[in-house]
Design a protein around this motif. Structure first.
Motif, short mmCIF file in Angstrom:
data_model
loop_
_atom_site.label_atom_id
_atom_site.label_comp_id
_atom_site.label_asym_id
_atom_site.label_seq_id
_atom_site.Cartn_x
_atom_site.Cartn_y
_atom_site.Cartn_z
N ARG A 41 0.87 -1.19 0.00
CA ARG A 41 0.00 0.00 0.00
C ARG A 41 0.90 1.23 0.00
NH1 ARG A 41 -2.12 3.47 3.89
NH2 ARG A 41 -4.12 4.40 3.31
N THR A 137 -6.68 5.64 14.10
CA THR A 137 -5.45 5.31 13.38
C THR A 137 -4.81 6.57 12.84
OG1 THR A 137 -4.54 4.17 11.45
CG2 THR A 137 -6.86 4.81 11.29
N THR A 139 -2.54 6.15 10.36
CA THR A 139 -2.04 5.69 9.05
C THR A 139 -2.87 6.26 7.92
OG1 THR A 139 -1.22 3.68 10.08
CG2 THR A 139 -1.48 3.62 7.70
N GLY A 167 -6.27 0.75 13.34
CA GLY A 167 -5.82 0.91 14.72
C GLY A 167 -5.67 -0.39 15.49
N SER A 187 -0.97 -2.23 10.09
CA SER A 187 0.19 -1.49 9.57
C SER A 187 1.05 -0.97 10.72
CB SER A 187 -0.28 -0.36 8.65
OG SER A 187 0.85 0.27 8.08
N ALA A 188 0.64 0.15 11.33
CA ALA A 188 1.49 0.75 12.38
C ALA A 188 1.77 -0.22 13.53
CB ALA A 188 0.84 2.02 12.90
C1 LIG Z 1 -5.82 1.52 5.14
C2 LIG Z 1 -6.81 1.72 6.23
N1 LIG Z 1 -8.14 1.66 5.96
C3 LIG Z 1 -8.88 1.85 7.04
S1 LIG Z 1 -7.96 2.12 8.41
C4 LIG Z 1 -6.52 1.95 7.53
C5 LIG Z 1 -5.17 2.11 8.15
C6 LIG Z 1 -4.67 0.82 8.76
O1 LIG Z 1 -3.44 1.07 9.36
P1 LIG Z 1 -3.18 0.91 10.93
O2 LIG Z 1 -3.11 -0.56 11.21
O3 LIG Z 1 -1.84 1.58 11.12
O4 LIG Z 1 -4.28 1.61 11.67
#
Ligand SMILES: Cc1ncsc1CCOP(=O)(O)O
Ligand SMILES: Cc1ncc(COP(=O)(O)OP(=O)(O)O)c(N)n1
Ligand SMILES: [Mg+2]
Length: 216
Positions: A41, A137, A139, A167, A187-188
């Motif tokens: 992504r 979140t 991100t 999140g 992600s984070a």
């Molecule tokens: C791409 C996306 N779509 C909804 S929340 C999100 C971010 C997800 O990243 P994280 O796990 O860091 O909250």
């Protein structure tokens, strides 16, 4: 009782400055525990940069039997040999992604907090539906917030898997697993984990082993 096992679905950071360093980090992280999929992504990256990233990362994911899913772009996912694509409501439809990528590809669709969107995606041939964001979140700027109950209702009524996103950390993961998520998209919670990405994968797997769906 149906055997229900929730698995980890990694989302890359939105920007990768040093592809070589990230490749090393990823290799280490995938060696630390079970991961079902990795979503590339890279928001705002050029097509050439995405091609370069897929070429570098795909041998690493293939070696671990981890599906490489490209965000947003069915055309580029097909052209680069990704295993699948994730499309949002403003990206492409599941049906057009399927036409472009063919019957063997994995197609995921963002459904926010809507069972209606998820039913439409399922009918259009999606392999999974994604609900979120469940928690704050940094991100992505999100406008939709989802209640964990949507995972439970989906799990109890539909066959195709549901992904929880937004999140998700070691602290928030249990609520998602207990509610019925088939996959945790993170992600984070992986790349910004204080002890490193590999430790995050290991710790998420510990939580996944220790926690069960509460809905049966
Ligand atoms: C791409 C996306 N779509 C909804 S929340 C999100 C971010 C997800 O990243 P994280 O796990 O860091 O909250
Ligand atoms: C697994 C998963 N779920 C949701 C999203 C969000 O997709 P989208 O709404 O298109 O937003 P962007 O990620 O493109 O900013 C996702 N990428 N992955
Ligand atoms: Mg998108």
């Amino acid at each position: 009782m149906t055997d229900h096992r929730c698995r980890l679905y990694l989302i890359t950071p939105p920007q990768i400055d040093d592809l070589e360093a990230f490749a090393g980090l990823l290799e280490h992280a995938l060696g630390a525990g079970d991961v079902a999929a990795l979503q590339l992504r890279l928001k705002d990256a050029s097509d050439d940069r995405i091609r370069e990233a897929v070429d570098r990362l795909i041998p690493i994911t293939k070696a671990r039997d981890v599906a490489l899913i490209l965000n947003d772009r069915p055309d580029l996912a097909a052209a680069t040999g990704c295993d699948g694509v994730h499309v949002g409501q403003d990206d492409a439809t599941a049906a057009s992604a399927r036409r472009i990528m063919g019957p063997g590809a994995m197609i995921g669709v963002t459904c926010h907090d809507s069972r209606h969107l998820a039913m439409e995606a399922a009918e259009a041939g999606a392999d999974y539906v994604a609900f979120g964001a469940f928690f704050p979140t940094s991100t992505k700027t999100v406008v939709h917030r989802a209640d964990p109950e949507i995972l439970t209702i989906w799990q109890q009524t539909m066959e195709i898997p549901c992904v929880a996103i937004g999140g998700i950390t070691l602290e928030t993961a249990p609520a998602m697993i207990e509610a019925g998520a088939d996959f945790l998209a993170v992600s984070a919670g992986i790349w910004s984990f204080s002890e490193g990405a590999a430790a995050a994968v290991r710790e998420f797997n510990r939580v996944l082993q220790a926690t069960q769906f509460r809905g049966y």
